[in-house]
Design an enzyme around this catalytic site. Sequence first.
Site, mmCIF file in Angstrom:
data_model
loop_
_atom_site.group_PDB
_atom_site.id
_atom_site.type_symbol
_atom_site.label_atom_id
_atom_site.label_comp_id
_atom_site.label_asym_id
_atom_site.label_seq_id
_atom_site.Cartn_x
_atom_site.Cartn_y
_atom_site.Cartn_z
ATOM 1 C CG ASN A 1 -10.440 -40.846 -30.895
ATOM 2 O OD1 ASN A 1 -9.679 -40.171 -31.615
ATOM 3 N ND2 ASN A 1 -10.391 -40.629 -29.546
ATOM 4 N NE ARG B 1 -16.249 -42.475 -29.219
ATOM 5 C CZ ARG B 1 -15.820 -43.650 -29.646
ATOM 6 N NH1 ARG B 1 -16.512 -44.676 -29.259
ATOM 7 N NH2 ARG B 1 -14.827 -43.877 -30.566
ATOM 8 C CE LYS C 1 -13.564 -32.831 -33.921
ATOM 9 N NZ LYS C 1 -14.496 -34.129 -33.967
#
Length: 294
Positions: free
Chosen positions: A127, A181, A226
């Site tokens: 993202n 993150r 992904k």
Amino acid sequence: MVVSSSNGTVYIKGVKDFDTDHIFDCGQCFRWERNDDGSYTGIAFGKIARVAYDKEESLLMIHGSTEKDFEEIWRDYLDLNRDYSEIKETLAARDPVIKEAINFGQGIRILNQEKWETLISFIISQNNNIPRIKKCINSLAETLGEYVGDFEGRSWYSLPTAEVLAKATVEDLAPCRLGYRAKYLIDTAGKVCAEGIESLEKLSGCELSAEETCEALKTYSGVGPKVANCIALFAMRKFNCFPIDVWVRKVMNTMYGIDENDMKKMADFAAENFGELGGIAQQYLFYYITHEKK
């Protein structure tokens, strides 16, 4: 290829299917920066270098390198022993639709990157856009990494080891602007420390399928399908992995008419049409959809 060196530069004559923009600006790496002359400066495996290419002469130049570094690091890192002309012919023969993308990004090669670096880099990438990913990674290196050296007017730092990152707090990582993150990185570093860095090396073994490698990677915090496919492709040499992000969904819709929300159909199509070359096909498609209109 003929390799020679002079005054801190290694010259490799006879390199084909190579383009610095296609390689370093196709979304597979984040520690290389473009110079005004089209060369790229970056760091890999603790070595800083500037990579330039003369297409007319089929001449690759690695500034800041020795022949020993070339043989031990750069030859494999740049995937120079692989015949990409054959790969492009094979893909185009199997699927004529992809030929336009292959011609557009004809100089792409899949880098053989450090496994730990690739793991944390692609956790950061989720993202996120490429310029911001690069800023976050460089900030992480400068904040918790070790100084490697100065090269052509810039200081370079390594990324922090798993041991250093596992001991960090979210507050320690605040200057890197990693957002949610940061916790993923700390938790992943802790798992790598507990299992040993060799656990990452084992995931590239030929005894493991791409699916098994991706499933193992998804046990790390912040690694979804992904991201797992990206790591498996760019660091584990699982060339049949076909990472699907928003851009790949768009290009598969544009070029093949597959519904952008039907990622299973995209994965099945890639497996059937691209097979063991799926990851390389993905890079041609990704580069085409992200650069063609520019």
